[in-house]
Design a protein around this motif. Structure first.
Motif, PDB file in Angstrom:
ATOM      1  N   MET A   1     -20.813 -44.473 -68.862  1.00 49.75           N
ATOM      2  CA  MET A   1     -19.680 -45.362 -68.598  1.00 49.75           C
ATOM      3  C   MET A   1     -18.467 -44.892 -69.389  1.00 49.75           C
ATOM      4  N   ASP A   2     -17.339 -44.773 -68.713  1.00 47.77           N
ATOM      5  CA  ASP A   2     -16.083 -44.377 -69.361  1.00 47.77           C
ATOM      6  C   ASP A   2     -15.450 -45.625 -69.981  1.00 47.77           C
ATOM      7  N   THR A   3     -15.915 -45.972 -71.173  1.00 48.42           N
ATOM      8  CA  THR A   3     -15.549 -47.248 -71.804  1.00 48.42           C
ATOM      9  C   THR A   3     -14.045 -47.448 -71.902  1.00 48.42           C
ATOM     10  N   TYR A   4     -13.318 -46.400 -72.269  1.00 48.80           N
ATOM     11  CA  TYR A   4     -11.888 -46.544 -72.531  1.00 48.80           C
ATOM     12  C   TYR A   4     -11.013 -45.995 -71.404  1.00 48.80           C
ATOM     13  N   GLY A   5     -11.609 -45.644 -70.266  1.00 45.62           N
ATOM     14  CA  GLY A   5     -10.841 -45.245 -69.104  1.00 45.62           C
ATOM     15  C   GLY A   5      -9.986 -44.009 -69.285  1.00 45.62           C
ATOM     16  N   VAL A   6     -10.529 -42.987 -69.938  1.00 42.47           N
ATOM     17  CA  VAL A   6      -9.752 -41.771 -70.197  1.00 42.47           C
ATOM     18  C   VAL A   6      -9.953 -40.701 -69.133  1.00 42.47           C
ATOM     19  N   LEU A   7     -10.931 -40.897 -68.242  1.00 41.19           N
ATOM     20  CA  LEU A   7     -11.230 -39.891 -67.226  1.00 41.19           C
ATOM     21  C   LEU A   7     -10.866 -40.421 -65.837  1.00 41.19           C
ATOM     22  N   ASP A   8     -10.568 -39.493 -64.943  1.00 40.56           N
ATOM     23  CA  ASP A   8     -10.249 -39.850 -63.565  1.00 40.56           C
ATOM     24  C   ASP A   8     -11.536 -40.018 -62.754  1.00 40.56           C
ATOM     25  N   GLY A   9     -11.497 -40.935 -61.810  1.00 45.38           N
ATOM     26  CA  GLY A   9     -12.635 -41.116 -60.932  1.00 45.38           C
ATOM     27  C   GLY A   9     -13.833 -41.723 -61.639  1.00 45.38           C
ATOM     28  N   GLU A  10     -15.024 -41.389 -61.120  1.00 45.33           N
ATOM     29  CA  GLU A  10     -16.271 -41.882 -61.699  1.00 45.33           C
ATOM     30  C   GLU A  10     -17.197 -40.695 -61.974  1.00 45.33           C
ATOM     31  N   PRO A  11     -16.924 -39.954 -63.053  1.00 43.71           N
ATOM     32  CA  PRO A  11     -17.737 -38.771 -63.353  1.00 43.71           C
ATOM     33  C   PRO A  11     -19.157 -39.148 -63.764  1.00 43.71           C
ATOM     34  N   ASP A  12     -20.046 -38.170 -63.663  1.00 40.93           N
ATOM     35  CA  ASP A  12     -21.462 -38.355 -64.004  1.00 40.93           C
ATOM     36  C   ASP A  12     -21.616 -38.223 -65.522  1.00 40.93           C
ATOM     37  N   LEU A  13     -21.350 -39.320 -66.237  1.00 44.30           N
ATOM     38  CA  LEU A  13     -21.304 -39.298 -67.699  1.00 44.30           C
ATOM     39  C   LEU A  13     -22.681 -39.519 -68.308  1.00 44.30           C
ATOM     40  N   HIS A  14     -22.912 -38.826 -69.428  1.00 43.02           N
ATOM     41  CA  HIS A  14     -24.166 -38.992 -70.162  1.00 43.02           C
ATOM     42  C   HIS A  14     -23.886 -38.927 -71.668  1.00 43.02           C
ATOM     43  N   MET A  15     -24.766 -39.546 -72.447  1.00 44.92           N
ATOM     44  CA  MET A  15     -24.775 -39.393 -73.897  1.00 44.92           C
ATOM     45  C   MET A  15     -26.215 -39.137 -74.314  1.00 44.92           C
ATOM     46  N   ARG A  16     -26.471 -37.929 -74.824  1.00 43.62           N
ATOM     47  CA  ARG A  16     -27.830 -37.570 -75.223  1.00 43.62           C
ATOM     48  C   ARG A  16     -27.933 -37.570 -76.749  1.00 43.62           C
ATOM     49  N   MET A  17     -28.968 -38.195 -77.242  1.00 43.67           N
ATOM     50  CA  MET A  17     -29.238 -38.266 -78.682  1.00 43.67           C
ATOM     51  C   MET A  17     -30.512 -37.485 -78.975  1.00 43.67           C
ATOM     52  N   ARG A  18     -30.390 -36.456 -79.779  1.00 47.07           N
ATOM     53  CA  ARG A  18     -31.548 -35.656 -80.192  1.00 47.07           C
ATOM     54  C   ARG A  18     -31.860 -35.992 -81.646  1.00 47.07           C
ATOM     55  N   VAL A  19     -33.013 -36.586 -81.882  1.00 49.39           N
ATOM     56  CA  VAL A  19     -33.417 -37.018 -83.221  1.00 49.39           C
ATOM     57  C   VAL A  19     -34.229 -35.914 -83.878  1.00 49.39           C
ATOM     58  N   LEU A  20     -33.792 -35.469 -85.052  1.00 51.77           N
ATOM     59  CA  LEU A  20     -34.454 -34.368 -85.745  1.00 51.77           C
ATOM     60  C   LEU A  20     -35.321 -34.848 -86.908  1.00 51.77           C
ATOM     61  N   SER A  21     -35.355 -36.141 -87.138  1.00 53.17           N
ATOM     62  CA  SER A  21     -36.144 -36.700 -88.237  1.00 53.17           C
ATOM     63  C   SER A  21     -37.427 -37.319 -87.689  1.00 53.17           C
ATOM     64  N   ASP A  22     -38.463 -37.326 -88.531  1.00 51.82           N
ATOM     65  CA  ASP A  22     -39.720 -37.968 -88.147  1.00 51.82           C
ATOM     66  C   ASP A  22     -39.580 -39.477 -88.318  1.00 51.82           C
ATOM     67  N   VAL A  23     -39.813 -40.218 -87.243  1.00 47.06           N
ATOM     68  CA  VAL A  23     -39.734 -41.673 -87.301  1.00 47.06           C
ATOM     69  C   VAL A  23     -40.955 -42.276 -86.614  1.00 47.06           C
ATOM     70  N   GLU A  24     -41.265 -43.521 -86.980  1.00 47.35           N
ATOM     71  CA  GLU A  24     -42.390 -44.219 -86.365  1.00 47.35           C
ATOM     72  C   GLU A  24     -41.952 -45.104 -85.206  1.00 47.35           C
ATOM     73  N   GLU A  25     -40.721 -45.612 -85.279  1.00 43.92           N
ATOM     74  CA  GLU A  25     -40.279 -46.539 -84.250  1.00 43.92           C
ATOM     75  C   GLU A  25     -38.847 -46.227 -83.823  1.00 43.92           C
ATOM     76  N   VAL A  26     -38.601 -46.369 -82.523  1.00 48.35           N
ATOM     77  CA  VAL A  26     -37.251 -46.243 -81.972  1.00 48.35           C
ATOM     78  C   VAL A  26     -37.030 -47.429 -81.033  1.00 48.35           C
ATOM     79  N   ALA A  27     -35.927 -48.125 -81.228  1.00 48.54           N
ATOM     80  CA  ALA A  27     -35.597 -49.254 -80.359  1.00 48.54           C
ATOM     81  C   ALA A  27     -34.160 -49.099 -79.882  1.00 48.54           C
ATOM     82  N   LEU A  28     -33.942 -49.389 -78.609  1.00 48.37           N
ATOM     83  CA  LEU A  28     -32.605 -49.387 -78.038  1.00 48.37           C
ATOM     84  C   LEU A  28     -32.160 -50.828 -77.836  1.00 48.37           C
ATOM     85  N   ALA A  29     -30.896 -51.092 -78.170  1.00 52.30           N
ATOM     86  CA  ALA A  29     -30.403 -52.467 -78.081  1.00 52.30           C
ATOM     87  C   ALA A  29     -28.920 -52.474 -77.753  1.00 52.30           C
TER      88      ALA A  29
END
Length: 269
Positions: A1-29
């Motif tokens: 989603m283009d939160t602040y409307g800086v791009l033209d049209g409706e581009p195929d937007l993504h945000m990828r998060m690569r976690v490099l640390s060892d964790v036991e739990e991940v939650a999205l909210a």
């Protein structure tokens, strides 16, 4: 989603998060950002990472990549760091699909000399070193860099080097207003640094373990052996006594605390 409307049209937007640390739990909210700041969206997506155990000493290292369509990153990995004291230092390699590599090194202390992956020696707060397809260092950008070398080859020397300014707060604004001023007595003369060159840089004040006392410099003026700096925020943290507003405030900046103003650095082959 283009939160602040800086791009033209409706581009195929993504945000990828690569976690490099060892964790036991991940939650999205979905989190609700402050409603008193104009421009904030209705909600923001948060990733909550958790480790469990006893006597933990955790550092959560991740790489965030916003992109349209397909990712430009091939892989990421943590880099080994060696030195007398490496606590809290993070180093990451980001390899792009075109075969070039970026090394990112962060030391919150900024004064320790470390060796990254047995090759690059760094003393400073932050550096990003770029390597071409043949693994030759081709450019470097950094912040608060005292020294950086690729083996025996210096990546920052002479006219490219700008010193971090250090000193002590002697005065500060005490009003609850939208802007504030602090006066710093420098440990050493600022030399050829122009006052306008400080605008946009950040001043870091030793804090008491509560909010991080880092401020973007809006204006700077010479004042005797030191500097007078304006920032576009208040130094007030909270009321001293919530039940008695007349009792005064608790401040994030106090006279006597140490200050540093790191300088940006750039090198290219």
């Amino acid at each position: 989603m283009d939160t602040y409307g800086v791009l033209d049209g409706e581009p195929d937007l993504h945000m990828r998060m690569r976690v490099l640390s060892d964790v036991e739990e991940v939650a999205l909210a979905d989190g609700i950002p402050p409603r008193n700041k104009p421009g904030n969206p209705e909600s923001l997506r948060y990733a909550l990472l958790r480790r469990t155990g006893e006597t933990l000493d955790s550092r959560f290292t991740s790489v965030f990549e916003p992109f349209i369509g397909s990712s430009a990153i091939s892989q990421v990995r943590t880099l080994p760091v060696s030195g007398d004291d490496t606590d809290g230092i993070a180093a990451v390699e980001v390899e792009l699909i075109d075969g070039t590599r970026h090394w990112l090194v962060h030391d919150p202390d900024g004064s320790r000399e470390v060796t990254v992956d047995g090759r690059v020696n760094v003393t400073g707060t932050f550096a990003i070193i770029r390597f071409d397809h043949e693994q030759n260092a081709v450019s470097m950008d950094g912040y608060g860099i005292q020294d950086i070398r690729d083996g025996s080859h210096p990546l920052l020397a002479g006219r490219h080097r700008r010193a971090t300014l250090t000193g002590v707060v002697t005065e500060r604004s005490d009003a609850l207003e939208a802007s504030a001023t602090m006066v710093i007595q420098l440990d050493a003369p600022a030399g050829p640094v122009a006052e306008q060159d400080l605008v946009g840089r950040y001043v870091y004040v030793d804090d008491d373990g509560e909010p991080n006392a880092a401020f973007r410099i809006a204006a700077a003026r010479g004042r005797g052996p030191g500097l007078e700096l304006d920032v576009n925020t208040t130094f007030v943290r909270e009321y001293l006594d919530a039940d008695d507003p007349e009792a005064g405030y608790v401040y994030d900046v106090e006279p006597g605390r140490r200050v540093r103003i790191p300088a940006p650095a750039h090198w290219e082959r």
